[in-house]
Scaffold this motif. Structure first.
Motif, PDB file in Angstrom:
ATOM      1  N   THR A 190      -0.430  -6.261   2.550  1.00 38.57           N
ATOM      2  CA  THR A 190      -1.884  -6.627   2.628  1.00 38.57           C
ATOM      3  C   THR A 190      -2.430  -7.598   1.674  1.00 38.57           C
ATOM      4  O   THR A 190      -1.663  -8.201   0.979  1.00 38.57           O
ATOM      5  CB  THR A 190      -2.845  -5.252   2.546  1.00 38.57           C
ATOM      6  OG1 THR A 190      -2.753  -4.879   1.183  1.00 38.57           O
ATOM      7  CG2 THR A 190      -2.365  -4.011   3.315  1.00 38.57           C
ATOM      8  N   GLY A 191      -3.720  -7.861   1.952  1.00 33.91           N
ATOM      9  CA  GLY A 191      -4.446  -9.003   0.857  1.00 33.91           C
ATOM     10  C   GLY A 191      -4.483  -9.993   1.716  1.00 33.91           C
ATOM     11  O   GLY A 191      -3.948 -10.587   2.765  1.00 33.91           O
ATOM     12  N   THR A 218       0.783  -1.228   0.104  1.00 34.37           N
ATOM     13  CA  THR A 218      -0.003  -0.003   0.043  1.00 34.37           C
ATOM     14  C   THR A 218       0.923   1.239  -0.032  1.00 34.37           C
ATOM     15  O   THR A 218       2.224   1.192   0.268  1.00 34.37           O
ATOM     16  CB  THR A 218      -1.116   0.119   1.111  1.00 34.37           C
ATOM     17  OG1 THR A 218       0.094   0.217   2.602  1.00 34.37           O
ATOM     18  CG2 THR A 218      -1.662  -1.446   1.554  1.00 34.37           C
ATOM     19  N   LEU A 247      -8.081  -2.489   2.899  1.00 39.75           N
ATOM     20  CA  LEU A 247      -7.104  -3.824   3.037  1.00 39.75           C
ATOM     21  C   LEU A 247      -6.173  -3.812   4.358  1.00 39.75           C
ATOM     22  O   LEU A 247      -6.222  -4.863   4.889  1.00 39.75           O
ATOM     23  CB  LEU A 247      -6.098  -3.886   1.814  1.00 39.75           C
ATOM     24  CG  LEU A 247      -6.747  -4.130   0.534  1.00 39.75           C
ATOM     25  CD1 LEU A 247      -5.854  -4.100  -0.704  1.00 39.75           C
ATOM     26  CD2 LEU A 247      -7.659  -5.567   0.417  1.00 39.75           C
ATOM     27  N   GLU A 248      -5.719  -2.449   4.696  1.00 40.88           N
ATOM     28  CA  GLU A 248      -4.921  -2.513   5.861  1.00 40.88           C
ATOM     29  C   GLU A 248      -5.849  -2.847   6.965  1.00 40.88           C
ATOM     30  O   GLU A 248      -5.512  -3.293   7.838  1.00 40.88           O
ATOM     31  CB  GLU A 248      -4.178  -1.198   5.908  1.00 40.88           C
ATOM     32  CG  GLU A 248      -3.073  -1.011   5.262  1.00 40.88           C
ATOM     33  CD  GLU A 248      -2.053  -0.014   5.833  1.00 40.88           C
ATOM     34  OE1 GLU A 248      -2.028   0.221   7.069  1.00 40.88           O
ATOM     35  OE2 GLU A 248      -1.786   1.023   4.940  1.00 40.88           O
ATOM     36  N   GLU A 263      -3.138 -11.879   5.178  1.00 41.93           N
ATOM     37  CA  GLU A 263      -3.854 -12.330   6.115  1.00 41.93           C
ATOM     38  C   GLU A 263      -3.789 -13.996   6.529  1.00 41.93           C
ATOM     39  O   GLU A 263      -3.831 -14.135   7.819  1.00 41.93           O
ATOM     40  CB  GLU A 263      -5.338 -12.081   5.768  1.00 41.93           C
ATOM     41  CG  GLU A 263      -5.689 -10.663   5.579  1.00 41.93           C
ATOM     42  CD  GLU A 263      -7.422 -10.447   5.203  1.00 41.93           C
ATOM     43  OE1 GLU A 263      -8.241 -11.018   5.601  1.00 41.93           O
ATOM     44  OE2 GLU A 263      -7.442  -9.598   4.186  1.00 41.93           O
ATOM     45  N   ASN A 301      -7.430   2.869   4.724  1.00 40.28           N
ATOM     46  CA  ASN A 301      -7.128   1.911   3.671  1.00 40.28           C
ATOM     47  C   ASN A 301      -7.982   0.459   4.010  1.00 40.28           C
ATOM     48  O   ASN A 301      -7.675  -0.010   5.220  1.00 40.28           O
ATOM     49  CB  ASN A 301      -5.797   1.568   3.511  1.00 40.28           C
ATOM     50  CG  ASN A 301      -5.276   0.613   2.363  1.00 40.28           C
ATOM     51  OD1 ASN A 301      -5.618  -0.564   2.316  1.00 40.28           O
ATOM     52  ND2 ASN A 301      -4.429   1.066   1.308  1.00 40.28           N
TER      53      ASN A 301
END
Length: 258
Positions: A155-156, A149, A190-191, A160, A188
């Protein structure tokens, strides 16, 4: 003083202080409460300020606006150093800890290089770099992988999944904003998802946030204030904000930057 001159003076005062009360403006400019409220309405309509109960604050960025890591790293440097130094005292040899992305957590990473037998999980490229610049054979750094990011967070789904399989003693979480209404937030999406995974993996949550994060609101909530076991902030946080935060977080730690 003409209305436009007064409004310019009010705007400059808000820029200097970050926010003002209507009562203070009435006293300062010698006009009625209604006149000041009309002035604030004009400035708010122009997008220059945000009206709040009893006063006004400088208009903040949009809730999805995300400054890059380099831009954020030059802000509130003294406050971030003081917060990082206090947070480092919570780390003991042999711990497994997680550090989220953020400039304050990166500052903390630089202060943990000498801690023995430390295992660090992070989704932050700058945090991982801070440890790799001072490598120790008895330290393990786990970088999650994932999509990068603007704040250099990974992320993503890959990030995870990596975090979901781990358990840590402490999570040090950096945030974009915090508010009693919206909790700890990020611009964000995703964050936010990765940070929630980090919270789930940790026995204790320590949030690192300087005073400018108060009432800054990102589009995605990470967690309510009450979920933080410890909130480490600086003495610039106003008294009323300290009261509100102290009522919700497990422990409020306020550091002096002097």
């Amino acid at each position: 003083m003409l209305a436009r001159q007064r409004q310019s003076a009010i705007l400059e005062l808000i820029r200097q202080r970050g926010g003002v009360r209507v009562s203070h403006l009435v006293s300062r400019f010698g006009v009625s409460d209604m006149t000041i409220r009309r002035d604030l309405e004009v400035l708010a309509e122009r997008g220059l300020i945000d009206k709040v109960h009893g006063g006004a604050t400088l208009a903040g960025p949009g809730s999805a606006d995300e400054p890059g890591f380099a831009a954020k790293s030059i802000r509130q440097q003294a406050e971030k150093r003081a917060i990082a130094e206090r947070a480092a005292r919570l780390v003991e040899p042999g711990m497994a800890i997680a550090l989220s992305a953020g400039t304050t957590t990166a500052s903390l990473a630089a202060r943990l290089a000498e801690v023995r037998d430390l295992t660090v999980v992070t989704n932050s490229i700058p945090v991982a770099d801070a440890f790799h610049q001072n490598p120790r054979a008895d330290q393990t750094v786990v970088l999650t992988g994932g999509l990068r990011t603007p704040s250099d967070a990974l992320t993503g789904p890959v990030a995870e999944a990596a975090i979901a399989a781990l358990n840590v003693d402490l999570l040090f979480l950096g945030v974009h904003g915090m508010s009693p209404r919206t909790g700890f937030t990020t611009p964000n999406l995703l964050e936010a998802a990765v940070n929630r995974r980090l919270i789930d993996a940790a026995r204790r949550l320590v949030v690192l946030a300087d005073h400018t994060k108060w009432e800054t609101i990102g589009i995605a909530t990470i967690a309510p204030l009450a979920e933080a076991d410890v909130l480490v902030t600086d003495a610039g946080l106003p008294a009323e904000a300290r009261r509100q935060a102290g009522e919700q977080v497990g422990e409020l730690v306020v550091v002096d930057t002097r």
